[in-house]
Design a protein around this motif. Structure first.
Motif: not given
Lengths: 163, 611
Positions: A154, A156, A158, A160-162, B34-35, B38
């Motif tokens: 993924w 990094a 960016r 995006l934390f849940c 969250n992927l 993206i």
């Protein structure tokens, strides 16, 4: 029992293989089919291609011959034969896994153990997780023959934390 | 154990395990949810750094889609082809910044990370800006084994003119919109679908029962981080139990099952903790009762969760013959003197080892009338506990300060020690206690390590023994030793081999920091075959309470220092230690004061205690 009855096995791509019953029943699956009287005509094996079936038959033949040889084939020799049989270079990695699937489907314990041990040996000691603060995922890679790559990549920067 | 064997993966590339749709509600090791959000996916390349010229061994789907090169075309080649404009160009395009290329080379040579931007080209010749990050991966022996490349591709606004002879405008147009309209990557790797790694075709059952179960605990931990499917598989307790059993043997596994709290800890966590020793800590234990009269040079051994103590040297140097038991499973553990009808003759400097499950065997030592070579067996579970002499034929020379261990659960092995008139011994004897009439047998060896006393013998890897330290003979003198020797008793003709830390000719280079030479130390055998060295009489100012770890099954065995929280015993020689329940090492005595307090024990627990 030395019944020299021949059994016909048909691969998924339509090729027929005639083998001695003693060799065929190395496979518990086929053994049960014969016992259940389903083996009058050819036994269809829709999950096994001719290429793999040929190898499986080769293996079973060798092991049946080894156990009934008059001067019992040396355990060491059989092990050496097994090692040569299963030797994998990069090209044949697919064959190795196809053999596992076939040995599992046909229920041939010794072949399944041999092939799975080979895969386990490829993995042994060759995995290590990787994590750094940028990548932030876990990644493992085995040796050249067996690349087990982590599939969770993924972006990094960016993150995006849940929450 | 429930196996969903209907989940044979199909090869359409939409394998669940390859994707991020993990929604079992359990804890997830990485923020995968969250992927889906993206927007700009990245290319991902792995190269083999041990092969000349770093060939590519893996590329992901984004790489393929963005560059236009398929995996088959690029595997085995170095990435630099991306700097050439199109597949037919032989040389790096002049607009590629050679300073950046040089910097990449420098970083790779030094084994450090590289970050930077580089001009690359798709297969059709259109330019790409590659924001690149290269991370070297180090293997066990500190060499770089792989390099991971992460690539953020963006359009490069450069007019290059047509690629020789080809009309590239059409294709460039097509690809210019390509990046922004790339499908959101919700599943992972197309390469897997093509069989780059066929293991994913197999069912959960086959993978777990037939392949993963043959790996070591350390490998299972790593396998669990390969992908979400494997992560789920390695959460299975039954798999862990199989792995532990295969790795440590069924006897150890059975023993571990009896550890209170083990069930709650679970095999997975227990295996991890015993492998990483992350939960190891020193604790002080206070127990009741007393071992009186006080003594030193006794011998102690654990049977399950009970510690048994026998003999020792009293205040007036008289050899003692009493037996004490401490049950650590009890709510208030206390030393209890065990009344036995016919105890062995009193002694000190003897060995006490556990055999046949719940029996203890005493051998040798120094008694009232001199050195001994008799064998006594204690049945702890008999009512009352009874000592019984075993008259083994052809016993070894009487001795004290020898070392002993148990092989195969029922074979006593003794080695070395000090014989009459102070002569040091270097022999090795075996007594099979499972036989009706046990006979001592010397293990012949063409070469033996220098004779010694106060050394330790531990068993690892099934039928191998490891000897460490002691006071060893060197010509007319004696020196403390930190040598390691091993012997494989499953061989036809077992022989002693030198391992690391040895000044012996032919020994391997010492790896790591070897423990300072010592005798009367403690060697604890961990389930995985590693040994832990602690304490002993050490010359000079070295701290004897430092823990050292060695894995003799490594290709290059290396000493490692283990730092463990909590306070170890202050003085640590002349004591006795036993391993209780496979996960706790109890240190008894070891104060150099006049009193040998056995009501304050130090415990090194190797796994989390949930009591």
């Amino acid at each position: 029992m030395a019944s020299s009855r021949k059994i016909t096995l048909r691969s998924s791509d339509g090729e027929s293989f005639e083998v001695e019953e003693a060799v065929a029943v190395e496979s518990q699956t086929i053994k049960h089919m014969i016992e259940d009287d389903c083996a009058d005509n050819a036994i269809p094996l829709p999950n096994v291609t001719s290429k793999i079936l040929a190898k499986v038959i080769e293996y079973c033949k060798k092991h049946v011959d080894a156990s009934k040889a008059e001067d019992r084939v040396n355990d060491e020799d059989l092990k050496a034969w097994d090692a040569a049989f299963i030797k994998v270079d990069q090209v044949d990695q697919a064959t190795l896994f196809d053999l596992i699937l076939a040995a599992n489907y046909l229920n041939i314990k010794s072949l399944l153990d041999l092939t799975c041990q080979t895969v386990a040996d490829m993995i042994k000691g060759n995995l290590f997780p990787v994590r750094n603060e940028w990548l932030n995922f876990t990644f493992s890679i085995a040796n050249r023959e067996l690349v087990l790559v982590c599939l969770t990549e993924w972006v990094a920067h960016r993150r995006l934390f849940c929450s | 154990m429930e196996w969903d064997s209907s989940s044979n993966s199909d090869l359409s590339g939409d394998e669940e395990e390859a994707g991020f749709m993990l929604n079992d509600g359990g804890p997830i090791p990485f923020p995968v949810e969250n992927l889906i959000q993206i927007a700009s996916p990245c290319g991902f390349v792995v190269t083999d750094a041990l092969e000349p010229d770093h060939p590519i061994i893996y590329v992901n789907a984004v790489f393929e889609m963005v560059t236009g090169y398929r995996a088959e075309e690029v595997l085995g080649r170095n990435c630099r082809f991306l700097q050439c404009r199109g597949p037919f160009a032989k040389r790096r395009h002049p607009l590629v910044d050679s300073a950046v290329v040089a910097e990449i080379r420098r970083c790779m040579d030094e084994g450090i990370e590289f970050q930077g931007e580089l001009l690359n080209f798709r297969k059709d010749g259109s330019p790409l800006l590659n924001r690149l990050r290269l991370t070297p991966i180090y293997g066990d022996d500190e060499a770089v084994t792989h390099v991971i490349g992460i690539q953020f591709f963006t359009e490069a606004n450069i007019d290059l003119g047509p690629i020789s002879g080809k009309d590239s405008t059409k294709s460039t147009e097509r690809f210019r919109t390509g990046l922004s309209s790339l499908p959101i990557l919700s599943t992972g790797d197309r390469n897997v679908a093509r069989g780059l790694c066929g293991i994913f075709q197999l069912s959960d059952e086959v993978i777990s029962l037939k392949i993963l179960s043959r790996l070591t605990p350390r490998d299972i931990a790593a396998v669990g981080s390969v992908c979400t499917r494997f992560y789920a598989l390695t959460k299975n307790e039954d798999l862990w139990r199989m792995v532990c059993q295969n790795a440590w043997g069924s006897e150890t596994t059975r023993l571990l099952e009896t550890v209170p709290g083990a069930k709650r800890l679970g095999w997975g966590r227990l295996a991890r903790e015993l492998t990483t020793l992350e939960a190891a800590a020193w604790r002080k234990l206070t127990v009741g009762g007393a071992v009186e009269p006080s003594r030193c040079n006794f011998s102690a051994c654990a049977v399950g969760n009970r510690v048994v103590l026998f003999g020792g040297e009293g205040v007036n140097m008289q050899p003692m013959n009493d037996t004490f038991v401490l049950d650590l499973n009890a709510s208030n553990p206390e030393w209890r003197h065990v009344q036995v009808s016919s105890p062995p003759p009193g002694r000190w400097g003897h060995t006490l080892t556990c055999v046949n499950g719940s029996h203890l065997v005493v051998f040798g030592g120094c008694g009232r009338q001199g050195l001994l070579n008799d064998v006594f067996l204690l049945d702890l579970d008999a009512n009352p506990p009874t000592w019984r002499e075993i008259s083994g034929l052809a016993p070894p020379l009487p001795r004290s300060w020898h070392s002993s261990c148990t092989l195969d659960g029922s074979k006593l092995i003794v080695s070395g020690g000090c014989a009459d008139s102070g002569v040091l011994l270097s022999d090795t004897f075996l007594l099979d206690l499972s036989m009706e009439k046990p006979i001592w047998r010397e293990i012949p060896a063409a070469w033996t390590p220098p004779s010694r006393l106060g050394h330790t013998l531990t068993v690892y890897g099934g039928r191998k023994i490891l000897m460490f330290g002691g006071l060893a003979k060197s010509g007319p003198l004696r020196f403390r030793s930190s040598d390691v020797f091993t012997m494989d008793l499953s061989e036809e003709e077992p022989c002693w081999r030198c391992v690391t830390g040895s000044g012996m000719p032919g020994a391997g280079n010492p790896g790591g920091i070897a423990p300072p030479p010592r005798l009367d130390h403690v060697a604890v055998s961990l389930p995985s075959g590693r040994i832990l060295i602690f304490g002993g009489s050490v010359a000079g100012l070295h701290s004897a309470s430092q823990l050292y770890l060695l894995d003799p099954t490594d290709e290059k065995p290396t000493w490692r220092i283990l730092n463990v929280p909590g306070r170890p015993p202050r003085f640590a020689w002349g004591h006795s230690t036993c391993v209780v329940g496979g996960t706790r090492a109890i240190v008894l005595g070891g104060q150099t004061g006049e009193e040998w307090m056995l009501t304050e024990l130090h415990e090194l627990s190797l796994a989390s205690s949930l009591i």
